[in-house]
Design a protein around this motif. Structure first.
Motif, PDB file in Angstrom:
ATOM      1  N   ALA A  84      -7.826   3.236  -0.494  1.00  0.00           N
ATOM      2  CA  ALA A  84      -6.832   4.281  -0.249  1.00  0.00           C
ATOM      3  C   ALA A  84      -7.110   5.063   1.028  1.00  0.00           C
ATOM      4  CB  ALA A  84      -6.752   5.242  -1.430  1.00  0.00           C
ATOM      5  N   ARG A  88      -3.644   3.749  -6.152  1.00  0.00           N
ATOM      6  CA  ARG A  88      -4.022   3.765  -4.733  1.00  0.00           C
ATOM      7  C   ARG A  88      -5.090   2.731  -4.428  1.00  0.00           C
ATOM      8  NH1 ARG A  88      -2.970   9.550  -5.143  1.00  0.00           N
ATOM      9  NH2 ARG A  88      -1.059   9.877  -3.969  1.00  0.00           N
ATOM     10  N   LYS A 147      -3.515   2.704   6.437  1.00  0.00           N
ATOM     11  CA  LYS A 147      -2.377   2.705   5.516  1.00  0.00           C
ATOM     12  C   LYS A 147      -1.066   2.342   6.193  1.00  0.00           C
ATOM     13  CE  LYS A 147      -1.052   5.945   2.542  1.00  0.00           C
ATOM     14  NZ  LYS A 147      -0.915   7.190   1.870  1.00  0.00           N
ATOM     15  N   ARG A 158       0.834  -1.212   0.000  1.00  0.00           N
ATOM     16  CA  ARG A 158       0.000   0.000   0.000  1.00  0.00           C
ATOM     17  C   ARG A 158       0.868   1.261   0.000  1.00  0.00           C
ATOM     18  NH1 ARG A 158      -3.283  -3.089   3.314  1.00  0.00           N
ATOM     19  NH2 ARG A 158      -2.283  -2.245   5.181  1.00  0.00           N
ATOM     20  N   GLU A 159       1.910   1.252   0.812  1.00  0.00           N
ATOM     21  CA  GLU A 159       2.811   2.407   0.879  1.00  0.00           C
ATOM     22  C   GLU A 159       3.514   2.623  -0.467  1.00  0.00           C
ATOM     23  OE1 GLU A 159       4.655   5.729   2.484  1.00  0.00           O
ATOM     24  OE2 GLU A 159       3.011   4.542   3.308  1.00  0.00           O
ATOM     25  N   SER A 215       1.037   3.988  -3.019  1.00  0.00           N
ATOM     26  CA  SER A 215       0.750   5.397  -2.754  1.00  0.00           C
ATOM     27  C   SER A 215       1.900   6.283  -3.254  1.00  0.00           C
ATOM     28  CB  SER A 215       0.519   5.617  -1.258  1.00  0.00           C
ATOM     29  OG  SER A 215       0.285   6.972  -0.991  1.00  0.00           O
TER      30      SER A 215
END
Length: 142
Positions: A133, A129, A137, A92-93, A96
């Motif tokens: 999103a 994302r 996170k 996820r990081e 992003s």
């Protein structure tokens, strides 16, 4: 009256029409060059991120596809569910960060004043994302 327009309702004279078409072709050619440059830069993009507990480090490409994953020694003392959350958190990081970088690449090349560039950049960021999103996170419990 605009240059090249006739008195009969805005029809371009032959010279005006040719000039208009040259300008239009120039804009289309510029867009093609910009699109190729964006594609090349995005093709080279790799983003690496780590989870908050430094268990997993992932690398993704501009589409968000996982291209590498590495685990620290901390994995030896982590439960499988913690490792799973670590990987997902790192992905996820990375996604992003890739969204931010992809957006910036498009805007740098095509220009922030371009409506098309802003739309493309936002669409790419949205796709990277993903639907969650706004969800959790960062960090892990456990």
């Amino acid at each position: 009256m605009a240059a090249g327009l006739s008195d009969e309702g805005g029809i371009l004279d032959p010279d005006g029409a040719r000039e208009y078409l040259r300008g239009w072709k120039g804009r289309v050619d510029r867009m093609a060059v910009d699109a190729k440059a964006v594609s090349e830069r995005l093709g080279q993009l790799r983003v690496t991120a780590e989870d908050a507990n430094a268990i997993a480090e992932v690398t993704i490409d501009s589409t968000g596809a996982l291209v590498d994953i590495r685990f620290s020694e901390r994995i030896q003392h982590a439960q499988p569910d913690v490792v799973s959350r670590a990987v997902m958190s790192a992905v996820r990081e990375a996604r992003s960060n890739a969204a931010d970088r992809s957006r910036q690449i498009v805007l740098d090349i095509m220009g922030g004043e371009s409506v098309a560039a802003r739309a493309i950049a936002e669409r790419m960021a949205e796709q990277l994302r993903g639907p969650d999103a706004g969800g959790a996170k960062h960090g892990l419990e456990g």
